[in-house]
Motif scaffolding. Structure first.
Motif, PDB file in Angstrom:
ATOM      1  N   UNK A 150       0.833  -1.202   0.000  1.00 11.04           N
ATOM      2  CA  UNK A 150       0.000   0.000   0.000  1.00 11.04           C
ATOM      3  C   UNK A 150       0.869   1.254   0.000  1.00 11.04           C
ATOM      4  N   UNK A 151       1.883   1.292   0.852  1.00 15.51           N
ATOM      5  CA  UNK A 151       2.735   2.480   0.956  1.00 15.51           C
ATOM      6  C   UNK A 151       3.514   2.725  -0.335  1.00 15.51           C
ATOM      7  N   UNK A 152       4.100   1.681  -0.903  1.00 10.71           N
ATOM      8  CA  UNK A 152       4.841   1.852  -2.154  1.00 10.71           C
ATOM      9  C   UNK A 152       3.927   2.269  -3.301  1.00 10.71           C
ATOM     10  N   UNK A 153       2.740   1.695  -3.375  1.00 12.02           N
ATOM     11  CA  UNK A 153       1.795   2.056  -4.428  1.00 12.02           C
ATOM     12  C   UNK A 153       1.323   3.495  -4.260  1.00 12.02           C
ATOM     13  N   UNK A 154       1.072   3.896  -3.024  1.00  7.78           N
ATOM     14  CA  UNK A 154       0.647   5.269  -2.761  1.00  7.78           C
ATOM     15  C   UNK A 154       1.749   6.263  -3.120  1.00  7.78           C
ATOM     16  N   UNK A 155       2.984   5.945  -2.748  1.00  5.16           N
ATOM     17  CA  UNK A 155       4.090   6.841  -3.093  1.00  5.16           C
ATOM     18  C   UNK A 155       4.286   6.936  -4.599  1.00  5.16           C
ATOM     19  N   UNK A 156       4.092   5.843  -5.300  1.00 11.28           N
ATOM     20  CA  UNK A 156       4.206   5.856  -6.762  1.00 11.28           C
ATOM     21  C   UNK A 156       3.116   6.732  -7.373  1.00 11.28           C
ATOM     22  N   UNK A 157       1.899   6.615  -6.870  1.00 10.88           N
ATOM     23  CA  UNK A 157       0.808   7.449  -7.384  1.00 10.88           C
ATOM     24  C   UNK A 157       1.029   8.921  -7.072  1.00 10.88           C
ATOM     25  N   UNK A 158       1.520   9.222  -5.890  1.00  7.82           N
ATOM     26  CA  UNK A 158       1.781  10.614  -5.531  1.00  7.82           C
ATOM     27  C   UNK A 158       2.916  11.198  -6.362  1.00  7.82           C
ATOM     28  N   UNK A 159       3.892  10.399  -6.682  1.00  2.00           N
ATOM     29  CA  UNK A 159       5.018  10.861  -7.474  1.00  2.00           C
ATOM     30  C   UNK A 159       4.602  11.147  -8.914  1.00  2.00           C
ATOM     31  N   UNK A 160       3.608  10.408  -9.424  1.00  2.00           N
ATOM     32  CA  UNK A 160       3.164  10.606 -10.799  1.00  2.00           C
ATOM     33  C   UNK A 160       2.314  11.855 -10.963  1.00  2.00           C
ATOM     34  N   UNK A 161       1.752  12.351  -9.908  1.00  2.00           N
ATOM     35  CA  UNK A 161       0.947  13.555 -10.008  1.00  2.00           C
ATOM     36  C   UNK A 161      -0.501  13.248 -10.302  1.00  2.00           C
ATOM     37  N   UNK A 162      -1.366  14.280 -10.313  1.00  2.00           N
ATOM     38  CA  UNK A 162      -2.800  14.062 -10.473  1.00  2.00           C
ATOM     39  C   UNK A 162      -3.202  13.550 -11.853  1.00  2.00           C
ATOM     40  N   UNK A 163      -2.507  13.922 -12.900  1.00  2.00           N
ATOM     41  CA  UNK A 163      -2.876  13.488 -14.236  1.00  2.00           C
ATOM     42  C   UNK A 163      -2.101  12.257 -14.675  1.00  2.00           C
ATOM     43  N   UNK A 164      -1.301  11.687 -13.819  1.00  2.00           N
ATOM     44  CA  UNK A 164      -0.512  10.523 -14.196  1.00  2.00           C
ATOM     45  C   UNK A 164       0.807  10.888 -14.843  1.00  2.00           C
ATOM     46  N   UNK A 165       1.118  12.194 -14.864  1.00  2.00           N
ATOM     47  CA  UNK A 165       2.407  12.607 -15.415  1.00  2.00           C
ATOM     48  C   UNK A 165       3.472  12.427 -14.353  1.00  2.00           C
ATOM     49  N   UNK A 166       4.670  12.470 -14.765  1.00  2.00           N
ATOM     50  CA  UNK A 166       5.775  12.288 -13.821  1.00  2.00           C
ATOM     51  C   UNK A 166       6.201  13.620 -13.223  1.00  2.00           C
ATOM     52  N   UNK A 167       5.258  14.494 -12.978  1.00  2.00           N
ATOM     53  CA  UNK A 167       5.559  15.802 -12.427  1.00  2.00           C
ATOM     54  C   UNK A 167       5.776  15.749 -10.936  1.00  2.00           C
ATOM     55  N   UNK A 168       6.394  16.801 -10.405  1.00  2.00           N
ATOM     56  CA  UNK A 168       6.643  16.835  -8.968  1.00  2.00           C
ATOM     57  C   UNK A 168       5.357  17.013  -8.180  1.00  2.00           C
ATOM     58  N   UNK A 169       5.361  16.539  -6.973  1.00  2.28           N
ATOM     59  CA  UNK A 169       4.214  16.633  -6.099  1.00  2.28           C
ATOM     60  C   UNK A 169       4.307  17.929  -5.303  1.00  2.28           C
ATOM     61  N   UNK A 170       3.181  18.573  -5.109  1.00  5.17           N
ATOM     62  CA  UNK A 170       3.158  19.746  -4.249  1.00  5.17           C
ATOM     63  C   UNK A 170       3.266  21.054  -4.992  1.00  5.17           C
ATOM     64  N   UNK A 171       3.480  21.058  -6.288  1.00  8.04           N
ATOM     65  CA  UNK A 171       3.546  22.304  -7.029  1.00  8.04           C
ATOM     66  C   UNK A 171       2.155  22.721  -7.447  1.00  8.04           C
ATOM     67  N   UNK A 172       1.952  23.993  -7.502  1.00  2.19           N
ATOM     68  CA  UNK A 172       0.664  24.531  -7.931  1.00  2.19           C
ATOM     69  C   UNK A 172       0.641  24.563  -9.459  1.00  2.19           C
ATOM     70  N   UNK A 173      -0.276  23.792 -10.042  1.00  4.31           N
ATOM     71  CA  UNK A 173      -0.339  23.694 -11.495  1.00  4.31           C
ATOM     72  C   UNK A 173      -0.776  25.003 -12.137  1.00  4.31           C
ATOM     73  N   UNK A 174      -1.572  25.822 -11.443  1.00  4.21           N
ATOM     74  CA  UNK A 174      -2.070  27.065 -12.017  1.00  4.21           C
ATOM     75  C   UNK A 174      -0.960  28.105 -12.126  1.00  4.21           C
ATOM     76  N   UNK A 175      -0.069  28.148 -11.151  1.00  6.70           N
ATOM     77  CA  UNK A 175       0.974  29.172 -11.173  1.00  6.70           C
ATOM     78  C   UNK A 175       2.146  28.760 -12.060  1.00  6.70           C
TER      79      UNK A 175
END
Length: 177
Positions: A150-175
């Protein structure tokens, strides 16, 4: 005309069950080698070398518990390998195999104690012999596998970002920052 769906080889799925179950043998041998009341390679204290001392019983169970948690975390790492697609069937069979592996580890450790250990007089208490006093310890391997997966899968999903891209987590997409 019937259309055939490609089936995944069930042999690979059952490999997770077989590998986890067979992994119980080295875990059980390590338990007997390391635990107080067994060969006692961790402490090497002669007072903790025999099962007649009640202070041995808890560390003996905790040694197996630590080994089972380590085995569960290791299995979780292999299940969530990024080079292959993770499947629910693999996880279910790995969890069943880890439960069977924990039972194999328990029995292997007790068998090793019978083969290579000193004979124990169990007339005082059955725990004098190399044994497991707390059977719920056997649930730690599948629990560690499930939580680790569960933890590894969750970290993988968080690392991929909301759209499934390999973008960083925590950045504001609008700015854009």
């Amino acid at each position: 005309m019937t259309q055939r769906m490609p089936r995944r080889s069930s042999g690979l799925q059952w490999a997770w069950f077989a590998a986890a179950t067979a992994g119980g043998i080295p875990v059980g041998l390590l338990w007997w080698l390391l635990a107080p009341g067994g060969l006692n390679l961790i402490t090497r204290d002669p007072a903790l070398g025999e099962g007649t001392n009640p202070l041995v019983w808890l560390p003996r169970d905790l040694t197996l518990a630590g080994l089972l948690v380590f085995a569960g975390c290791l299995l979780a790492v292999f299940i969530t390998d990024k080079s292959r697609r993770s499947r629910q069937e693999d996880l279910v069979l790995a969890l069943a195999g880890s439960l069977a592996g924990a039972a194999v580890a328990w029995q292997t450790g007790m068998f090793a104690a019978q083969l290579w250990g000193a004979p124990a007089d169990t007339s005082i208490n059955a725990s004098v012999a190399f044994s497991l006093r707390s059977l719920p310890v056997l649930l730690l391997w599948p629990a560690a596998t499930a939580i680790g997966t569960f933890a590894f899968s969750l970290l993988t999903l968080l690392r991929q970002g909301p759209e499934g891209t390999a973008g960083p987590v925590g950045r504001d997409a609008a700015s854009g920052a």
